[in-house]
Design a protein around this motif. Sequence first.
Motif, mmCIF file in Angstrom:
data_model
loop_
_atom_site.group_PDB
_atom_site.id
_atom_site.type_symbol
_atom_site.label_atom_id
_atom_site.label_comp_id
_atom_site.label_asym_id
_atom_site.label_seq_id
_atom_site.Cartn_x
_atom_site.Cartn_y
_atom_site.Cartn_z
ATOM 1 N N ASP A 192 21.665 38.902 29.946
ATOM 2 C CA ASP A 192 21.092 38.162 31.179
ATOM 3 C C ASP A 192 19.833 37.239 30.436
ATOM 4 O OD1 ASP A 192 22.604 38.990 32.993
ATOM 5 O OD2 ASP A 192 21.264 40.437 33.609
ATOM 6 N N ILE A 193 19.149 37.764 29.396
ATOM 7 C CA ILE A 193 18.270 36.936 28.599
ATOM 8 C C ILE A 193 18.706 35.498 28.472
ATOM 9 C CG2 ILE A 193 16.593 36.654 26.620
ATOM 10 C CD1 ILE A 193 16.016 39.579 26.958
ATOM 11 N N LEU A 194 20.039 35.767 27.586
ATOM 12 C CA LEU A 194 20.740 34.384 27.091
ATOM 13 C C LEU A 194 21.105 33.457 28.117
ATOM 14 C CD1 LEU A 194 23.092 35.682 24.348
ATOM 15 C CD2 LEU A 194 20.422 35.502 24.288
ATOM 16 N N ARG A 195 21.480 34.040 29.354
ATOM 17 C CA ARG A 195 22.126 33.399 30.380
ATOM 18 C C ARG A 195 20.960 32.780 31.103
ATOM 19 N NH1 ARG A 195 25.028 38.591 31.724
ATOM 20 N NH2 ARG A 195 26.916 38.624 30.852
ATOM 21 N N ALA A 196 19.848 32.962 30.837
ATOM 22 C CA ALA A 196 18.824 32.807 31.635
ATOM 23 C C ALA A 196 18.239 31.236 31.144
ATOM 24 C CB ALA A 196 17.519 33.570 31.616
ATOM 25 N N GLY A 197 18.477 31.059 29.725
ATOM 26 C CA GLY A 197 18.135 29.642 29.389
ATOM 27 C C GLY A 197 16.720 29.502 29.476
ATOM 28 N N GLY A 198 16.459 28.421 30.109
ATOM 29 C CA GLY A 198 15.133 27.978 30.225
ATOM 30 C C GLY A 198 14.679 27.920 31.723
ATOM 31 N N SER A 199 14.913 28.917 32.557
ATOM 32 C CA SER A 199 14.945 28.897 34.001
ATOM 33 C C SER A 199 13.504 29.611 34.411
ATOM 34 C CB SER A 199 16.247 29.682 34.574
ATOM 35 O OG SER A 199 16.101 30.975 34.074
ATOM 36 N N ASP A 200 12.972 30.074 33.631
ATOM 37 C CA ASP A 200 11.485 30.751 33.589
ATOM 38 C C ASP A 200 10.862 30.807 32.390
ATOM 39 O OD1 ASP A 200 9.590 31.882 35.126
ATOM 40 O OD2 ASP A 200 10.445 33.523 35.759
ATOM 41 N N TYR A 201 9.534 30.907 32.732
ATOM 42 C CA TYR A 201 8.592 31.310 31.315
ATOM 43 C C TYR A 201 9.171 32.328 30.686
ATOM 44 C CZ TYR A 201 4.958 28.860 34.045
ATOM 45 O OH TYR A 201 4.291 27.571 34.529
ATOM 46 N N PRO A 202 9.447 31.973 29.268
ATOM 47 C CA PRO A 202 10.148 33.063 28.371
ATOM 48 C C PRO A 202 9.265 34.375 28.413
ATOM 49 C CG PRO A 202 8.970 31.214 27.104
ATOM 50 C CD PRO A 202 8.845 30.913 28.611
ATOM 51 N N TYR A 203 8.157 34.411 28.255
ATOM 52 C CA TYR A 203 7.318 35.488 28.338
ATOM 53 C C TYR A 203 7.734 36.456 29.455
ATOM 54 C CZ TYR A 203 3.596 38.940 28.290
ATOM 55 O OH TYR A 203 2.555 39.859 28.207
ATOM 56 N N GLU A 204 7.994 35.822 30.727
ATOM 57 C CA GLU A 204 8.347 36.467 31.791
ATOM 58 C C GLU A 204 9.957 36.960 31.929
ATOM 59 O OE1 GLU A 204 6.276 37.601 34.082
ATOM 60 O OE2 GLU A 204 4.616 36.505 33.251
ATOM 61 N N ILE A 205 10.637 36.096 31.094
ATOM 62 C CA ILE A 205 11.898 36.722 30.920
ATOM 63 C C ILE A 205 12.041 37.849 30.249
ATOM 64 C CG2 ILE A 205 14.144 35.777 29.943
ATOM 65 C CD1 ILE A 205 13.813 32.955 30.719
ATOM 66 N N LEU A 206 11.487 37.942 29.248
ATOM 67 C CA LEU A 206 11.375 39.187 28.351
ATOM 68 C C LEU A 206 10.684 40.373 29.232
ATOM 69 C CD1 LEU A 206 10.484 37.731 24.855
ATOM 70 C CD2 LEU A 206 12.829 38.321 25.681
ATOM 71 N N ARG A 207 9.854 40.054 29.736
ATOM 72 C CA ARG A 207 9.065 41.368 30.522
ATOM 73 C C ARG A 207 10.020 42.024 31.562
ATOM 74 N NH1 ARG A 207 3.192 40.224 33.014
ATOM 75 N NH2 ARG A 207 3.698 42.421 33.629
ATOM 76 N N ARG A 208 10.926 41.203 32.049
ATOM 77 C CA ARG A 208 11.903 41.420 33.154
ATOM 78 C C ARG A 208 12.830 42.397 32.402
ATOM 79 N NH1 ARG A 208 11.525 36.381 35.486
ATOM 80 N NH2 ARG A 208 13.557 35.597 34.611
ATOM 81 N N ALA A 209 13.121 42.175 30.988
ATOM 82 C CA ALA A 209 14.149 43.155 30.102
ATOM 83 C C ALA A 209 13.211 44.175 29.664
ATOM 84 C CB ALA A 209 14.545 42.275 29.058
#
Length: 638
Positions: A579-596
Amino acid sequence: MKYCSALLVALFCFSSAQGETAPAAPAPAGSTTLESSTEWNLNDLYPDTASWDSARNDIAARITTLRDCKGKLGTSAEVLAQCLNDINDAYKELLRLYVYAYLARDTDLGNSEYLERSSLAQMLLSQMGEATSFVSPELIAIGEKKLSGFMAQTDQLKDYDYFIKKTLHLAPYTLNDAEERILAATFDTMQTPSSIYNVLTNAEMPMPTVTLSDGTDVLLTTSAYGQYRAVDNREDRKLVFDQFWETYQNYRQTLGLTLEGQVKNDVLMARLRGYDSALQHAQAGDNIPQAVYHALVDTVNEHLDSLHRLVSLRQRVLGIKESHYYDIYPAVVPLDRTYTLAETKQIVTAALQPLGPDYVDTFTAAVNQEWMHVYPSPGKLSGAYVMGAAYDVHPYMLLNFDNSLEAVSTFAHEWGHAMHSLLANRNQPFSKSDYSTFTAEIASTANEVLLLDYLRKNAQTDQERLHYLFQELSQLRGTFFRQVQFAEFELAIHEHVEKGGALSGDKLNSIYGDLLKRYFGHDLGVMVIDDAYTVEWAYVPHFYRNFYVYQYATSISAAYYLMDRVLNDGEEAQQQYLDILRAGGSDYPYEILRRAGVDMASPDVYLAVIHRMNRLMDEAERILDQQQTVPAETANAP
C-alpha cells in the motif's frame, strides 16, 4: 532515483536521475547469448528524433497558452478543474520529452547532439515553471474555504486534492505571482553547477592509468575505480586509492566551486522564500519534521561504536594489524562466483517471493522488456538509476552491470524503484503518482534486504554464509552510516554558507575529513584516514540534490522494519507494505509511513537497524570462532 526539482513553483515534482542510445559495449565475460536485450528501446517514447522534435514544438506551443488561466482559477470549480487538467496534461507530455532526451544523453555524455537535446528539454521545463508560476499564489489568494467548496461541488478536482493541500500548507513561503515567475525563470540556470559537475567528472577529467601487481594496466574511470578499489591485493587497492583521489585533489578547487555554487543556490532559494534554513526549505514541500533529520543523525552518532566494531571485525578477518580507509571495500570473505544477467533475474525473482504473487508477476513481466541499458560503455554515465517520469510509458533503468554480487544487489535495488513507479502509476492518477524522495528508497532497499536474506538462507557452507553476512554488513555501512555521514556533511556546508562562509576545495576537505575521521574512529585508533582521501566529497553527485542523501538512511531503516514484518507477520503486513508503494505521491510521505506504523521521527526506527547490524555481527563472530576451534575439513560436515 527520485528528486523534487525547482518545479515545485509549477504544478508537480518530477522523477529523474542522473538521460538514442550509444552502440552496445561488449558483454562482460560470463554473460550469455541467451540473455534478453541489454539496451533500452527509446522507441516506446518516440519512434525517432523527428517525432521528438515535433513533440517539442507542440509542447512549446501548449506552454504559451497556459497563462490564459491566470486570474481565472477562482471563477468556478469547473474552470479550476479545466485549467489544472491543461497544466497537468502538458506537464505529463513534457516529462516524456524530458525522459527521452536525458536517457540518450546519459548513454554518451560526450555526444554534443544528445547534450543539446537535453538542454532544450531543460529549457522547456524552465519555461513550464515560468508559465505556471501564477498557480500557487492564485490558489492561496482564493483561500482554503472557497477551494474546499469547489472540491465539494465536483469530482473533477479529486485528482488535485493533495496538490491543493500542499499548496495551502506552503502559503507562508509562497511569493506573489511576479516573484514566483522570476524564480521559475531561474530553474535552468540553477542546474548549471550540477551539469558542469556531471560532464567534468564523467567525460572531461583525465583519469590516471595504474599498473597492478600482476602487470594489468587499468584506466581508473569511475566504474573501474568501483571495481579495483575492492581487489584482494592490499598494495593494489592502495595504489588505486592514491591515484584516483590524487586526480580529484588536482581538481578540488574547481569541484569546490561547483559544489559551493549548488549550496549557494539552495541557501538563496530558502532565503527568498522566507525559510529559516536550506534544510527547512528542503523538507517543507513534503512536510517532513526537522526532528526526523536530527533523530537520525543523533542516534547514529550515539552508536558509532557499532561501525567501529564492524571495522575491527573486518580487520580480524583480513588479518591486518591496522585498518586504513582503502580497506573498507574488499570482500573479507571472498566468494569466487560471477552472475550472468539471466542468473541475476532468476535469483532476484526467487528472493522477491515474500512480496506476493501480484508483485512477482508484475516484476517477471517487466524485467524481460527492453527497459534497461545494462552494461558499461564509453561516455556512459556511471552508477545506476531508474527514471519513471514517463507516466504513460514505463520506467527506464540505467545500469553498469559487471557480473559481481554487487551488480546483482544493484539490479535488485533499481528494480525496487521501477516496481514502485509501476505500482504508483497503476494505482494513482498522474498528479499523485510521483512519490517523494522520502519514500523512494524504501522499495529499493527492501528488495536488497530480501535478496540478502534469500542468499544467506540458501547458503551451502559457513564460508558462503559469512560472505553474505559481510555483504549485508557492508551495505549497512554504505547505505546507513555512510549516508548519515553525508547528511552531516551536507548540513555543515549549508550552515557554513548560511553564516557567511565560503567553500573552497580545501575547506570542503577539512569539513569532510573531520567527519570521516570521527565516523571511522581515526583518533581512537580504529581506522587510519589519510588526508589524501578527504576529497571524497567531490565524488558524490548526490550533494547536488539538496538534502537528498539522508533519505537513504531513513529509507533503509523503514525498509528493514517493514521487511521484518513481511517475513514474520504474513499477508496483512505484505499488503500494508505494498500500500505504501501504491500510494505513490497521494499524501505526505511521513504520513504514508505513519499509517504503516513507522514513525521516522522516533529513534526506535534507527535503533532497529543498529540492532540488526549487531545481530549480524554476532552471527559472523560465532562462525569465525567455530572455525578457529574446528578443523576446516569438518566445519561444514553434517
